[in-house]
Design an enzyme around this catalytic site. Structure first.
Site, short mmCIF file in Angstrom:
data_model
loop_
_atom_site.label_atom_id
_atom_site.label_comp_id
_atom_site.label_asym_id
_atom_site.label_seq_id
_atom_site.Cartn_x
_atom_site.Cartn_y
_atom_site.Cartn_z
N ARG A 65 0.83 -1.21 0.00
CA ARG A 65 0.00 0.00 0.00
C ARG A 65 0.87 1.27 0.00
NH1 ARG A 65 -3.99 -0.18 4.71
NH2 ARG A 65 -4.71 1.75 3.75
N ASN A 97 -8.19 9.06 5.91
CA ASN A 97 -7.18 8.41 5.07
C ASN A 97 -5.80 8.44 5.71
OD1 ASN A 97 -9.32 8.22 3.37
ND2 ASN A 97 -8.63 9.78 1.92
N HIS A 114 -7.10 8.48 11.44
CA HIS A 114 -6.66 7.09 11.50
C HIS A 114 -5.15 6.94 11.36
CE1 HIS A 114 -11.02 5.78 10.33
NE2 HIS A 114 -10.90 6.08 11.60
N CYS A 142 13.10 -1.33 15.50
CA CYS A 142 13.29 -0.03 16.17
C CYS A 142 14.77 0.29 16.27
CB CYS A 142 12.66 -0.11 17.56
SG CYS A 142 12.94 1.35 18.56
N CYS A 145 15.58 0.27 20.30
CA CYS A 145 15.59 -0.92 21.18
C CYS A 145 15.50 -2.24 20.41
CB CYS A 145 14.45 -0.82 22.19
SG CYS A 145 12.82 -1.21 21.48
N SER A 184 -17.93 6.10 3.02
CA SER A 184 -19.15 5.32 3.16
C SER A 184 -19.88 5.69 4.43
CB SER A 184 -18.81 3.82 3.16
OG SER A 184 -17.88 3.54 4.20
N ASN A 208 -20.10 12.24 -3.55
CA ASN A 208 -19.84 10.80 -3.58
C ASN A 208 -20.39 10.25 -4.89
OD1 ASN A 208 -19.78 7.89 -2.97
ND2 ASN A 208 -19.63 8.50 -0.81
N GLU A 210 -21.81 7.46 -5.15
CA GLU A 210 -23.09 6.81 -4.84
C GLU A 210 -23.57 7.22 -3.45
OE1 GLU A 210 -21.73 2.47 -3.28
OE2 GLU A 210 -21.58 2.79 -5.44
P1 OAD Z 1 -14.89 3.19 2.14
O1 OAD Z 1 -14.12 2.29 1.24
O2 OAD Z 1 -15.73 2.58 3.19
O3 OAD Z 1 -15.86 4.12 1.27
C1 OAD Z 1 -15.39 4.80 0.15
C2 OAD Z 1 -16.49 5.70 -0.36
O4 OAD Z 1 -15.99 6.46 -1.43
C3 OAD Z 1 -17.76 5.00 -0.85
O5 OAD Z 1 -18.90 5.64 -0.32
C4 OAD Z 1 -17.69 5.18 -2.37
O6 OAD Z 1 -18.99 5.30 -2.97
C5 OAD Z 1 -16.94 6.49 -2.48
N1 OAD Z 1 -16.18 6.69 -3.72
C6 OAD Z 1 -15.48 5.78 -4.45
N2 OAD Z 1 -14.87 6.36 -5.49
C7 OAD Z 1 -15.19 7.68 -5.44
C8 OAD Z 1 -14.87 8.80 -6.24
N3 OAD Z 1 -14.06 8.72 -7.31
N4 OAD Z 1 -15.38 9.99 -5.88
C9 OAD Z 1 -16.20 10.13 -4.80
N5 OAD Z 1 -16.54 9.10 -4.02
C10 OAD Z 1 -16.04 7.89 -4.32
O7 OAD Z 1 -13.84 4.24 2.72
P2 OAD Z 1 -13.96 5.13 4.05
O8 OAD Z 1 -15.33 5.62 4.24
O9 OAD Z 1 -12.86 6.10 4.02
O10 OAD Z 1 -10.38 2.59 8.60
O11 OAD Z 1 -13.66 4.04 5.16
C11 OAD Z 1 -13.55 4.43 6.48
C12 OAD Z 1 -12.54 3.60 7.19
O12 OAD Z 1 -12.80 2.20 6.98
C13 OAD Z 1 -11.14 3.76 6.69
O13 OAD Z 1 -10.50 4.89 7.22
C14 OAD Z 1 -10.50 2.50 7.18
C15 OAD Z 1 -11.55 1.51 6.77
O14 OAD Z 1 -11.60 0.34 7.50
C16 OAD Z 1 -9.37 2.04 9.26
O15 OAD Z 1 -8.51 1.42 8.69
C17 OAD Z 1 -9.42 2.27 10.74
#
Ligand code: OAD
Length: 251
Positions: A65, A97, A114, A142, A145, A184, A208, A210
């Site tokens: 990643r 992000n 995060h 590390c 240590c 999401s 978004n 969707e």
């Molecule tokens: P998600 O993968 O859950 O959601 C991504 C969102 O982006 C969805 O609603 C898609 O419809 C939208 N999307 C995709 N492509 C797009 C585009 N080109 N333009 C606009 N919207 C678009 O990602 P997050 O909501 O960020 O946490 O997820 C939240 C957290 O869940 C992350 O920070 C991570 C994950 O588990 C941890 O790792 C703690």
């Protein structure tokens, strides 16, 4: 355009972003058919237990990643938000992000809920360091240590940094417009920030591709890819700023 109108009249606009804002830069999202969690079980890659069991496997995944993120460039959505901050409209960006695309686009006042994929922390002594590139050998050790270093990100089952969370809550409570982009809206506590903003009377603009769990909350829903949606809002804002500027010739 209504979104630009709201933003241009706002006193304290805050952006709240998720993985969707970086999707067009080539950084995969988590949910949905193309999302990381459809190919990788989060319990095997994003929990402290997974790391304790197999740090090499977890690090290999993060290294992949990190490479994707290093190759990625900020897109028009990151750039438009940074420009809105420069114009004095967006005061703070709160992101879920762990990539660094907001920083590289020029955002200054940034809250990373995060954590950050380029920061590592020692699981033994707590030493923190910043990497410039993915580690050559995994798991990295590390320098202080020789303990195991881990990515300084929030994994499932872990609390957010309390100070980071406090700052985010303050911003969500005080903003009068929240621009919610590419999330999401299902991961707590992050997803409660737009709810808090709305409860305090802020207007919510969502961009978004969707509908999300937050769309019912939105006053304006812009159903577009983040880059196109935000670029259009920015262009409208800049037009407004230009029109509002007093001309020197009018005496
Ligand atoms: P998600 O993968 O859950 O959601 C991504 C969102 O982006 C969805 O609603 C898609 O419809 C939208 N999307 C995709 N492509 C797009 C585009 N080109 N333009 C606009 N919207 C678009 O990602 P997050 O909501 O960020 O946490 O997820 C939240 C957290 O869940 C992350 O920070 C991570 C994950 O588990 C941890 O790792 C703690």
């Amino acid at each position: 355009m209504e979104a630009a109108e709201l933003l241009s009249k706002s006193k304290h606009a805050v952006a709240f972003t998720g993985a969707g804002i970086s999707a067009e830069s080539g950084v995969p999202t988590f949910r949905g058919a193309q999302g990381l969690w459809s190919s990788f079980n989060p319990e095997e890659y994003a929990t402290p237990q997974a790391f304790a069991k197999d740090p090499v496997k977890v690090w290999e995944w993060y290294r992949w990643r990190m490479r994707l993120i290093r190759e990625a460039k900020p897109n028009d959505a990151h750039l438009s938000i940074a420009r809105m901050e420069e114009l004095g409209i967006v005061k703070t960006v709160i992101t879920q992000n762990v990539d660094d695309l907001h920083e590289r686009a020029g955002s200054r006042n940034l809250i990373k809920l995060h954590g950050d994929v380029w920061t590592v922390k020692c699981t033994t002594c707590g030493f923190r360091d910043r990497l410039n590139s993915p580690p050559e050998t995994v798991p990295p050790r590390c320098p202080a240590c020789r303990g195991l270093l881990r990515p300084d990100v929030v994994w499932f089952g872990e609390p957010l940094d309390p100070e980071v969370w406090r700052k985010a809550l303050v911003e969500a409570s005080r903003c009068d417009v929240m621009l919610v982009v590419g999330t999401s809206g299902v991961v707590m506590p992050a997803a409660s920030l737009p709810l808090e903003a709305k409860r305090r009377g802020a207007k919510i603009i969502e961009v978004n591709v969707e509908r999300s769990a937050l769309t019912n909350l939105a006053d304006i829903f812009v159903q577009e890819p983040a880059s196109r949606g935000l670029k259009a809002i920015l262009e409208e804002l800049e037009r407004k700023a230009f029109h509002l500027k007093p001309t020197n010739t009018a005496r």
